[in-house]
Motif scaffolding. Sequence first.
Motif, PDB file in Angstrom:
ATOM      1  N   TYR A 106       0.828  -1.205   0.000  1.00  0.00           N
ATOM      2  CA  TYR A 106       0.000   0.000   0.000  1.00  0.00           C
ATOM      3  C   TYR A 106       0.864   1.257   0.000  1.00  0.00           C
ATOM      4  N   CYS A 107       2.031   1.172   0.646  1.00  0.00           N
ATOM      5  CA  CYS A 107       2.959   2.304   0.618  1.00  0.00           C
ATOM      6  C   CYS A 107       3.474   2.513  -0.800  1.00  0.00           C
ATOM      7  N   ARG A 108       3.807   1.407  -1.470  1.00  0.00           N
ATOM      8  CA  ARG A 108       4.257   1.490  -2.863  1.00  0.00           C
ATOM      9  C   ARG A 108       3.151   2.085  -3.740  1.00  0.00           C
ATOM     10  N   ALA A 109       1.915   1.650  -3.501  1.00  0.00           N
ATOM     11  CA  ALA A 109       0.795   2.139  -4.300  1.00  0.00           C
ATOM     12  C   ALA A 109       0.520   3.620  -4.064  1.00  0.00           C
TER      13      ALA A 109
ATOM     14  N   PHE B  94      17.842   7.098  -3.161  1.00  0.00           N
ATOM     15  CA  PHE B  94      17.732   5.728  -2.655  1.00  0.00           C
ATOM     16  C   PHE B  94      16.274   5.287  -2.605  1.00  0.00           C
ATOM     17  N   HIS B  95      15.417   6.149  -2.111  1.00  0.00           N
ATOM     18  CA  HIS B  95      13.988   5.874  -1.973  1.00  0.00           C
ATOM     19  C   HIS B  95      13.386   5.459  -3.320  1.00  0.00           C
ATOM     20  N   ASP B  96      13.662   6.252  -4.343  1.00  0.00           N
ATOM     21  CA  ASP B  96      13.118   5.968  -5.676  1.00  0.00           C
ATOM     22  C   ASP B  96      13.734   4.698  -6.264  1.00  0.00           C
ATOM     23  N   ALA B  97      15.031   4.529  -6.082  1.00  0.00           N
ATOM     24  CA  ALA B  97      15.709   3.363  -6.652  1.00  0.00           C
ATOM     25  C   ALA B  97      15.237   2.075  -5.999  1.00  0.00           C
ATOM     26  N   LEU B  98      15.022   2.111  -4.692  1.00  0.00           N
ATOM     27  CA  LEU B  98      14.597   0.899  -3.989  1.00  0.00           C
ATOM     28  C   LEU B  98      13.189   0.487  -4.411  1.00  0.00           C
TER      29      LEU B  98
END
Length: 248
Positions: free
Chosen positions: A112-115, A163-167
Amino acid sequence: MIDRLSRNPLALAGAVLLAALVGAAAMWGLQRAAPGTLDALDTARVEAVVRDYVLDHPELIPEAMDRLRDRQMSKLIEANHKAILEPFGGAWIGNPKGDVTLVEYYDYNCGYCRASLPAIAELVARDPKVKIVFREFPILSEESIVAAKLSLAAAEQGKFKAFHDALYAGGQLTAQSMAAAAKQAGLDMTKAAAMTSRAEAEIAANRSTAQQLGLTGTPSWVIGDKVVSTALTLEELQKAVQEAREKS
């Protein structure tokens, strides 16, 4: 009766609130009356009238409970202002001097965090006055904890967003995807290892604050004096931000 209420917190809160409303109304009546004009019988009649009115209009109770909860939550957020609103290093995006700060408690292993990523990105793109603070709240897996520590290291090194975006772009959270994200973001792993204790302290502090706020999962949000534990759409985020802006 008391024992039954004690097993139902909502019913107990409603009963306490009803008693408080009746008592407050009775006191209001006493204060407005001329000295010596209300005896015990009059007071009982006032209480009975108010009680009957509240029982005939039960919608007043949840409304009053919502206001009471919001008031208490506002005080709790203010008491923990630094722990909630001030980011760890560079763990934020948007306007550094935004008039509304939205705080997300998240776990990298949370679907849900990813979404929620597109809604957050669109909110920042559409609202130049908002600031988003990210707080690590790893509760789903051991990999979540490792990812949170790396994210905090990236925040300290000024490479949080990279890092946030890459992960997130790396797909499923694994040792390999975390290593790849750290490399892509240019994370200094020696410095990351050296700050392990500070990262653990930050995670522990976030968990403590989350418990005080009553957060029940990820993503959870603090927006103004509101706390929400669920995924929110762009429209819901915008509405919450606007409400916070109007109260400020």
